[in-house]
Design an enzyme around this catalytic site. Sequence first.
Site, PDB file in Angstrom:
ATOM      1  CB  SER A  66      69.807  -9.614   9.297  1.00 29.27           C
ATOM      2  OG  SER A  66      68.673 -10.448   9.232  1.00 29.27           O
ATOM      3  CE1 TYR A 106      69.147  -8.931  14.665  1.00 24.97           C
ATOM      4  CE2 TYR A 106      67.751  -9.506  12.802  1.00 24.97           C
ATOM      5  CZ  TYR A 106      68.942  -9.623  13.475  1.00 24.97           C
ATOM      6  OH  TYR A 106      69.942 -10.428  12.975  1.00 24.97           O
TER       7      TYR A 106
HETATM    8  N1  LIG Z   1      71.970 -16.325  13.456  1.00 22.47           N
HETATM    9  C1  LIG Z   1      71.289 -15.842  12.443  1.00 22.47           C
HETATM   10  O1  LIG Z   1      70.371 -16.498  11.934  1.00 22.47           O
HETATM   11  C2  LIG Z   1      71.613 -14.493  11.889  1.00 22.47           C
HETATM   12  C3  LIG Z   1      71.035 -14.142  10.655  1.00 22.47           C
HETATM   13  C4  LIG Z   1      71.331 -12.910  10.114  1.00 22.47           C
HETATM   14  C5  LIG Z   1      72.178 -12.041  10.764  1.00 22.47           C
HETATM   15  N2  LIG Z   1      72.713 -12.399  11.970  1.00 22.47           N
HETATM   16  C6  LIG Z   1      73.593 -11.417  12.611  1.00 22.47           C
HETATM   17  O2  LIG Z   1      74.858 -12.003  12.815  1.00 22.47           O
HETATM   18  C7  LIG Z   1      75.471 -11.415  13.965  1.00 22.47           C
HETATM   19  C8  LIG Z   1      75.908 -12.520  14.913  1.00 22.47           C
HETATM   20  O3  LIG Z   1      74.753 -13.265  15.261  1.00 22.47           O
HETATM   21  P1  LIG Z   1      74.849 -14.711  15.920  1.00 22.47           P
HETATM   22  O4  LIG Z   1      73.656 -15.438  15.448  1.00 22.47           O
HETATM   23  O5  LIG Z   1      76.192 -15.280  15.723  1.00 22.47           O
HETATM   24  O6  LIG Z   1      74.593 -14.295  17.453  1.00 22.47           O
HETATM   25  P2  LIG Z   1      75.085 -15.005  18.824  1.00 22.47           P
HETATM   26  O7  LIG Z   1      75.322 -16.431  18.609  1.00 22.47           O
HETATM   27  O8  LIG Z   1      74.113 -14.555  19.855  1.00 22.47           O
HETATM   28  O9  LIG Z   1      76.501 -14.307  19.089  1.00 22.47           O
HETATM   29  C9  LIG Z   1      76.550 -12.930  19.289  1.00 22.47           C
HETATM   30  C10 LIG Z   1      77.952 -12.514  19.658  1.00 22.47           C
HETATM   31  O10 LIG Z   1      77.943 -11.102  19.904  1.00 22.47           O
HETATM   32  C11 LIG Z   1      78.304 -10.844  21.273  1.00 22.47           C
HETATM   33  N3  LIG Z   1      77.528  -9.705  21.750  1.00 22.47           N
HETATM   34  C12 LIG Z   1      76.199  -9.576  21.858  1.00 22.47           C
HETATM   35  N4  LIG Z   1      75.871  -8.383  22.358  1.00 22.47           N
HETATM   36  C13 LIG Z   1      77.044  -7.728  22.556  1.00 22.47           C
HETATM   37  C14 LIG Z   1      77.372  -6.452  23.070  1.00 22.47           C
HETATM   38  N5  LIG Z   1      76.433  -5.598  23.494  1.00 22.47           N
HETATM   39  N6  LIG Z   1      78.674  -6.106  23.142  1.00 22.47           N
HETATM   40  C15 LIG Z   1      79.640  -6.953  22.738  1.00 22.47           C
HETATM   41  N7  LIG Z   1      79.391  -8.190  22.242  1.00 22.47           N
HETATM   42  C16 LIG Z   1      78.097  -8.561  22.166  1.00 22.47           C
HETATM   43  C17 LIG Z   1      77.995 -12.145  22.016  1.00 22.47           C
HETATM   44  O11 LIG Z   1      78.760 -12.295  23.204  1.00 22.47           O
HETATM   45  P3  LIG Z   1      78.178 -11.831  24.648  1.00 22.47           P
HETATM   46  O12 LIG Z   1      76.716 -12.141  24.660  1.00 22.47           O
HETATM   47  O13 LIG Z   1      78.965 -12.622  25.626  1.00 22.47           O
HETATM   48  O14 LIG Z   1      78.462 -10.367  24.733  1.00 22.47           O
HETATM   49  C18 LIG Z   1      78.427 -13.158  20.964  1.00 22.47           C
HETATM   50  O15 LIG Z   1      79.834 -13.286  20.934  1.00 22.47           O
HETATM   51  C19 LIG Z   1      74.435 -10.462  14.581  1.00 22.47           C
HETATM   52  O16 LIG Z   1      74.707  -9.153  14.172  1.00 22.47           O
HETATM   53  C20 LIG Z   1      73.138 -10.948  13.976  1.00 22.47           C
HETATM   54  O17 LIG Z   1      72.194  -9.933  13.895  1.00 22.47           O
HETATM   55  C21 LIG Z   1      72.448 -13.602  12.540  1.00 22.47           C
END
Ligand SMILES: NC(=O)c1ccc[n+]([C@@H]2O[C@H](COP(=O)([O-])OP(=O)(O)OC[C@H]3O[C@@H](n4cnc5c(N)ncnc54)[C@H](OP(=O)(O)O)[C@@H]3O)[C@@H](O)[C@H]2O)c1
Length: 215
Positions: free
Chosen positions: A155, A168
Amino acid sequence: MGEPKLSRMKDKRWSLDGMTALVTGGTRGIGHAIVEELAEFGASIHVCSRKEEDINRCLEEWKNKGFNVTGSVCDVLHRHQRQTLMETVSSIFQGKLNILVNNAGIDISKQIIDNTADDISTVMATNFESAFHLTQLAHPLLKESGSGNIVFISSITGVKAIPLLSAYSASKGAMNQFTKNVALEWARDNIRANAVAPGPIWTPLLESVMVCFKI
Ligand SMILES: NC(=O)c1ccc[n+]([C@@H]2O[C@H](COP(=O)([O-])OP(=O)(O)OC[C@H]3O[C@@H](n4cnc5c(N)ncnc54)[C@H](OP(=O)(O)O)[C@@H]3O)[C@@H](O)[C@H]2O)c1
């Protein structure tokens, strides 16, 4: 039915036919999009998340699109579940993995002073320690493939300070450094490691951050 992206492209250099991939947290947001992108290029993919219902819904959706995706429940917070996940992946892909995407992650948005011991350990274990451990577990499979790739979904917060995201951000900063160590140590095994550091992307995770910012 999903048409392989390759066949729509003039330039046919890009194909993942015959490649295998594991995407953690593939049922929503960025992970879900990564699965679709890899599948459109012809890769076979395994996904995990914590909710069986979500996995089954996604698998049905991907089957209807003609994608080759399997899935299993794994809470990456827990060490023994990570081991089971990698055993499953090894069995499905006959001991070879070309691509590991360490994507699963959570956010806890709080002032530094308000983070409990549990908050810090949960965020670090889910976002960083799990990626470290899954990378270790995947090493024999990645090496066996002859051409291994690891993508860490980091991130922008791992390089820039943003309010309320200290735990985070620390987990992502650690991930960035670990990526460099993996790239250095495992180049000799023909395994590449890269981190992607997105800014805000509209997903359920970002929505939860926005609520904390009262945006
Ligand atoms: N969205 C942003 O703006 C952003 C920016 C920079 C980086 N990121 C990074 O991108 C990645 C994905 O983020 P996202 O925004 O797509 O998040 P999201 O929409 O909340 O999706 C997260 C995914 O990870 C799974 N997950 C969460 N905790 C888990 C666990 N303990 N074990 C197994 N699976 C788990 C969730 O499924 P379940 O909850 O059903 O387990 C879901 O499939 C993360 O690492 C985040 O830090 C996101």
